[in-house]
Design a protein around this motif. Structure first.
Motif, PDB file in Angstrom:
ATOM      1  N   CYS A  35     -31.035  39.468-106.147  1.00 43.68           N
ATOM      2  CA  CYS A  35     -32.169  39.791-105.465  1.00 43.68           C
ATOM      3  C   CYS A  35     -33.166  39.465-106.071  1.00 43.68           C
ATOM      4  O   CYS A  35     -33.548  39.416-107.225  1.00 43.68           O
ATOM      5  CB  CYS A  35     -32.189  41.443-105.323  1.00 43.68           C
ATOM      6  N   CYS A  38     -35.548  43.063-107.095  1.00 42.60           N
ATOM      7  CA  CYS A  38     -35.015  43.863-108.072  1.00 42.60           C
ATOM      8  C   CYS A  38     -34.184  43.384-109.019  1.00 42.60           C
ATOM      9  O   CYS A  38     -33.590  44.128-110.108  1.00 42.60           O
ATOM     10  CB  CYS A  38     -34.698  45.418-107.439  1.00 42.60           C
ATOM     11  N   CYS A  52     -32.375  47.458-102.840  1.00 39.78           N
ATOM     12  CA  CYS A  52     -33.526  47.839-102.667  1.00 39.78           C
ATOM     13  C   CYS A  52     -33.932  47.585-101.210  1.00 39.78           C
ATOM     14  O   CYS A  52     -35.186  47.776-100.724  1.00 39.78           O
ATOM     15  CB  CYS A  52     -34.577  47.065-103.786  1.00 39.78           C
ATOM     16  N   TYR A  54     -34.551  44.285-100.123  1.00 42.50           N
ATOM     17  CA  TYR A  54     -35.489  43.165 -99.904  1.00 42.50           C
ATOM     18  C   TYR A  54     -34.835  42.272 -99.174  1.00 42.50           C
ATOM     19  O   TYR A  54     -33.481  42.152 -99.406  1.00 42.50           O
ATOM     20  CB  TYR A  54     -35.666  42.754-101.274  1.00 42.50           C
TER      21      TYR A  54
HETATM   22 ZN   LIG Z   1     -33.136  44.302-104.425  1.00 44.12          ZN
END
Ligand SMILES: [Zn+2]
Length: 145
Positions: A35, A38, A52, A54
């Motif tokens: 990611c 994060c 998260c 994303y």
């Molecule tokens: Zn993430």
């Protein structure tokens, strides 16, 4: 093909992710997605981050260092027929990579006797085996002793 173009295709084309992953295994590489927000590692690879949420992740190669946390011996109901057919001894268990992600995996070479031995010592180190199934290469593990 430009890098930007590649990225766009990875985002919009899940097939591309799947293909890169399987090609990696054939070359003895374990690809995951990291990611960009994060840093969580998704394995097996997903386009988006499950930690998260994303939407952007990028390729990263796992070291292959892993531990076996728990396992079960298989019976009639959960036997892996493609392994039984090859006469392989194995168990199925939870394998956690050094980088964080945990998967349910096949650990080869674990006989009934060996299973009894290692059950007392969990977690134990395992290492990846890139197993040629004929039409494709898949990821199994074996004890790292
Ligand atoms: Zn993430």
């Amino acid at each position: 093909m430009s890098t930007e173009r590649m990225k766009a295709e990875e985002i919009w084309n899940p097939e591309h992710i799947v293909e890169t992953f399987w090609k990696g295994l054939a070359e003895g590489k374990i690809y995951a997605r990291k990611c960009k927000e994060c840093g969580a590692i998704e394995f097996p690879p997903h386009i988006a981050c499950n930690t998260c949420g994303y939407h952007e992740t990028e390729w990263t190669e796992l070291s292959g260092k892993a531990i076996l946390k728990s396992f079960v011996r298989t019976g009639v109901l959960n036997a892996r027929l493609e392994l039984e057919d090859r006469g392989l001894k194995y168990v199925c268990g939870e394998v956690e990579f050094e980088e964080g992600p945990a998967i349910n995996a096949v650990i080869l070479g674990v006989t009934k006797k060996k299973a009894k031995e290692i059950r007392e010592k969990l977690p134990v180190a395992v290492k990846p085996v890139f197993y040629d199934m004929g039409r494709y290469t898949t990821l199994f593990f074996e004890l790292d002793e």
